[in-house]
Write an enzyme that holds these catalytic residues in place. Structure first.
Site, PDB file in Angstrom:
ATOM      1  N   ASN A   1       0.904  -1.289  -0.074  1.00  0.00           N
ATOM      2  CA  ASN A   1      -0.061  -0.070  -0.001  1.00  0.00           C
ATOM      3  C   ASN A   1       1.103   1.253  -0.048  1.00  0.00           C
ATOM      4  O   ASN A   1       1.409   1.722   0.954  1.00  0.00           O
ATOM      5  CB  ASN A   1      -0.908   0.091   1.273  1.00  0.00           C
ATOM      6  CG  ASN A   1      -1.719   1.229   1.403  1.00  0.00           C
ATOM      7  OD1 ASN A   1      -1.781   2.281   0.433  1.00  0.00           O
ATOM      8  ND2 ASN A   1      -2.341   1.461   2.577  1.00  0.00           N
TER       9      ASN A   1
ATOM     10  N   SER B   1       3.259  -2.242  10.163  1.00  0.00           N
ATOM     11  CA  SER B   1       4.803  -2.073  10.507  1.00  0.00           C
ATOM     12  C   SER B   1       5.561  -3.576  10.053  1.00  0.00           C
ATOM     13  O   SER B   1       6.390  -3.794  10.841  1.00  0.00           O
ATOM     14  CB  SER B   1       5.064  -1.463  11.697  1.00  0.00           C
ATOM     15  OG  SER B   1       4.609  -0.239  11.950  1.00  0.00           O
TER      16      SER B   1
ATOM     17  N   GLY C   1       2.004   2.015  10.674  1.00  0.00           N
ATOM     18  CA  GLY C   1       2.929   3.205  10.457  1.00  0.00           C
ATOM     19  C   GLY C   1       3.589   3.633  11.784  1.00  0.00           C
ATOM     20  O   GLY C   1       4.020   4.710  11.724  1.00  0.00           O
TER      21      GLY C   1
ATOM     22  N   GLU D   1      -7.044   4.180   7.931  1.00  0.00           N
ATOM     23  CA  GLU D   1      -7.042   5.532   7.619  1.00  0.00           C
ATOM     24  C   GLU D   1      -8.317   6.301   7.056  1.00  0.00           C
ATOM     25  O   GLU D   1      -8.638   7.288   7.292  1.00  0.00           O
ATOM     26  CB  GLU D   1      -5.894   5.776   6.610  1.00  0.00           C
ATOM     27  CG  GLU D   1      -4.651   5.712   7.593  1.00  0.00           C
ATOM     28  CD  GLU D   1      -3.344   5.251   6.817  1.00  0.00           C
ATOM     29  OE1 GLU D   1      -3.209   5.394   5.457  1.00  0.00           O
ATOM     30  OE2 GLU D   1      -2.403   4.618   7.380  1.00  0.00           O
TER      31      GLU D   1
ATOM     32  N   HIS E   1      -9.800   0.539   4.952  1.00  0.00           N
ATOM     33  CA  HIS E   1      -8.501   0.671   5.598  1.00  0.00           C
ATOM     34  C   HIS E   1      -8.691   1.659   6.979  1.00  0.00           C
ATOM     35  O   HIS E   1      -9.391   2.558   6.744  1.00  0.00           O
ATOM     36  CB  HIS E   1      -7.483   1.437   4.784  1.00  0.00           C
ATOM     37  CG  HIS E   1      -5.964   1.471   4.923  1.00  0.00           C
ATOM     38  ND1 HIS E   1      -5.611   2.441   5.992  1.00  0.00           N
ATOM     39  CD2 HIS E   1      -5.088   0.631   5.037  1.00  0.00           C
ATOM     40  CE1 HIS E   1      -4.433   1.980   6.093  1.00  0.00           C
ATOM     41  NE2 HIS E   1      -3.940   1.186   5.618  1.00  0.00           N
TER      42      HIS E   1
ATOM     43  N   GLU F   1      -5.342  -5.464  10.666  1.00  0.00           N
ATOM     44  CA  GLU F   1      -4.378  -4.320  10.897  1.00  0.00           C
ATOM     45  C   GLU F   1      -4.565  -3.649  12.079  1.00  0.00           C
ATOM     46  O   GLU F   1      -5.527  -2.663  11.937  1.00  0.00           O
ATOM     47  CB  GLU F   1      -4.435  -3.493   9.514  1.00  0.00           C
ATOM     48  CG  GLU F   1      -4.004  -4.301   8.273  1.00  0.00           C
ATOM     49  CD  GLU F   1      -3.518  -3.183   7.186  1.00  0.00           C
ATOM     50  OE1 GLU F   1      -2.231  -3.116   6.881  1.00  0.00           O
ATOM     51  OE2 GLU F   1      -4.270  -2.057   6.955  1.00  0.00           O
TER      52      GLU F   1
ATOM     53  N   LYS G   1      -0.116   4.288  -0.341  1.00  0.00           N
ATOM     54  CA  LYS G   1      -0.617   5.480   0.516  1.00  0.00           C
ATOM     55  C   LYS G   1      -0.383   6.649  -0.469  1.00  0.00           C
ATOM     56  O   LYS G   1      -0.503   6.464  -1.577  1.00  0.00           O
ATOM     57  CB  LYS G   1      -0.151   5.517   1.804  1.00  0.00           C
ATOM     58  CG  LYS G   1      -0.293   4.307   2.541  1.00  0.00           C
ATOM     59  CD  LYS G   1       0.082   4.794   4.149  1.00  0.00           C
ATOM     60  CE  LYS G   1       0.348   3.486   4.769  1.00  0.00           C
ATOM     61  NZ  LYS G   1      -0.100   3.419   6.274  1.00  0.00           N
TER      62      LYS G   1
HETATM   63  C1  PEP Z   1      -1.022  -0.061   5.903  1.00  0.00           C
HETATM   64  O1  PEP Z   1      -0.904   0.853   5.506  1.00  0.00           O
HETATM   65  O2  PEP Z   1      -1.786  -1.033   5.383  1.00  0.00           O
HETATM   66  C2  PEP Z   1       0.015  -0.490   6.727  1.00  0.00           C
HETATM   67  C3  PEP Z   1       0.128  -1.759   7.335  1.00  0.00           C
HETATM   68  O3  PEP Z   1       1.251   0.422   6.909  1.00  0.00           O
HETATM   69  P1  PEP Z   1       2.733   0.139   7.562  1.00  0.00           P
HETATM   70  O4  PEP Z   1       3.051  -0.927   6.946  1.00  0.00           O
HETATM   71  O5  PEP Z   1       3.507   1.452   7.185  1.00  0.00           O
HETATM   72  O6  PEP Z   1       2.345  -0.030   8.883  1.00  0.00           O
END
Ligand code: PEP
Length: 247
Positions: A9, A208, A173, A97, A95, A167, A11
């Site tokens: 992803n 992460s 992040g 976000e 997601h 997640e 972003k």
């Molecule tokens: C994500 O954006 O779905 C995500 C898992 O980001 P990160 O790996 O940066 O934590």
């Protein structure tokens, strides 16, 4: 066991040129015959450029968001059919976000999921709890409710034909990852919620993930791969992580 996947992803990062460069580097990788399926999710405005680069590769394309509506007066939105037209196979829905920053409710997420499937896209349904919810021991309840909202709208079988990404919001992040045991516990609970129909549903972990922690996470019995944010922006790192998903 679900089909193994690794999803990147991107972003809201990069220019058309950097998106093309990153996709080109990934597309030059010689994947083994039985390697995992790799999916990349560029920013919407770069989808067409990346689609061209991926045309003859075995990497799949996905979008980070989709409208719940099929067409019409919805300024700024992009429909599932438009994404299919651009070569997308997958789309992220729910997601964190989108849920937290843009206020998408469980109902909206369910409608987006339905619109995606109706157009022939495979939705990757993202679910996960906040730090506060984990501290309150509400993780399993929160995740089950997020999944139930989609089951209520489209039915269990349709949800089982999608991909679900667990997640935890506190791990996205932040550099903080769920331990393999924490992640496996939630994945097992999701598998139980889906029942027999979900035996082969692909379940991903996201939060992460990097090349240092991916191996242990991907070894867990109910984790079929990863949804990777930050670490997918660098080709070598992402390819290293991809190689740790057991095909
Ligand atoms: C994500 O954006 O779905 C995500 C898992 O980001 P990160 O790996 O940066 O934590």
């Amino acid at each position: 066991m679900g089909k193994p996947l690794i999803a990147g992803n991107w972003k809201m990062h990069g220019t058309a040129e950097s998106a093309r460069n990153l996709a080109t580097q990934l597309s030059h990788h010689k994947f083994q015959e039985n390697a995992v399926e790799m999916i990349i999710f560029p920013p919407l405005v770069h989808i067409s450029a990346v689609s061209d680069v991926l045309a003859n590769s075995r990497i799949s394309l996905g979008a980070q968001n989709v409208s719940q509506y099929p067409n019409g007066a919805y300024t700024g939105e992009v429909s599932a059919e438009m994404l299919v037209d651009q070569g997308c196979k997958y789309v992220l829905v729910g997601h964190s976000e989108r849920r937290v920053v843009f206020g998408e409710s469980d109902q909206t997420v369910a409608e987006k999921f339905r619109a995606a499937q109706n157009a022939g896209l495979i939705p990757i349904l993202c679910v996960g709890e906040s730090l506060k919810q984990r501290q309150q021991d509400a993780t399993f309840e929160v995740v089950a409710k997020q999944i139930s909202a989609v089951i209520d709208l489209v039915g269990l079988d349709k949800v089982c034909q999608s991909v679900i990404a667990y997640e935890p919001i506190w791990a996205i992040g932040t550099g903080e990852t769920a331990s393999p045991e924490q992640a496996q516990d939630v994945h097992a609970a999701i598998r139980t919620q889906l029942g027999e129909a979900g035996r082969l549903t692909t379940l991903l972990y996201g939060g992460s993930v990097n090349k240092g922690n991916a191996a242990e996470l991907f070894k867990q019995p109910d984790i079929n791969g990863g949804l990777v944010g930050g670490a997918s922006l660098e080709a070598d790192e992402f390819l290293n992580i991809a190689q740790l998903v057991e095909a």
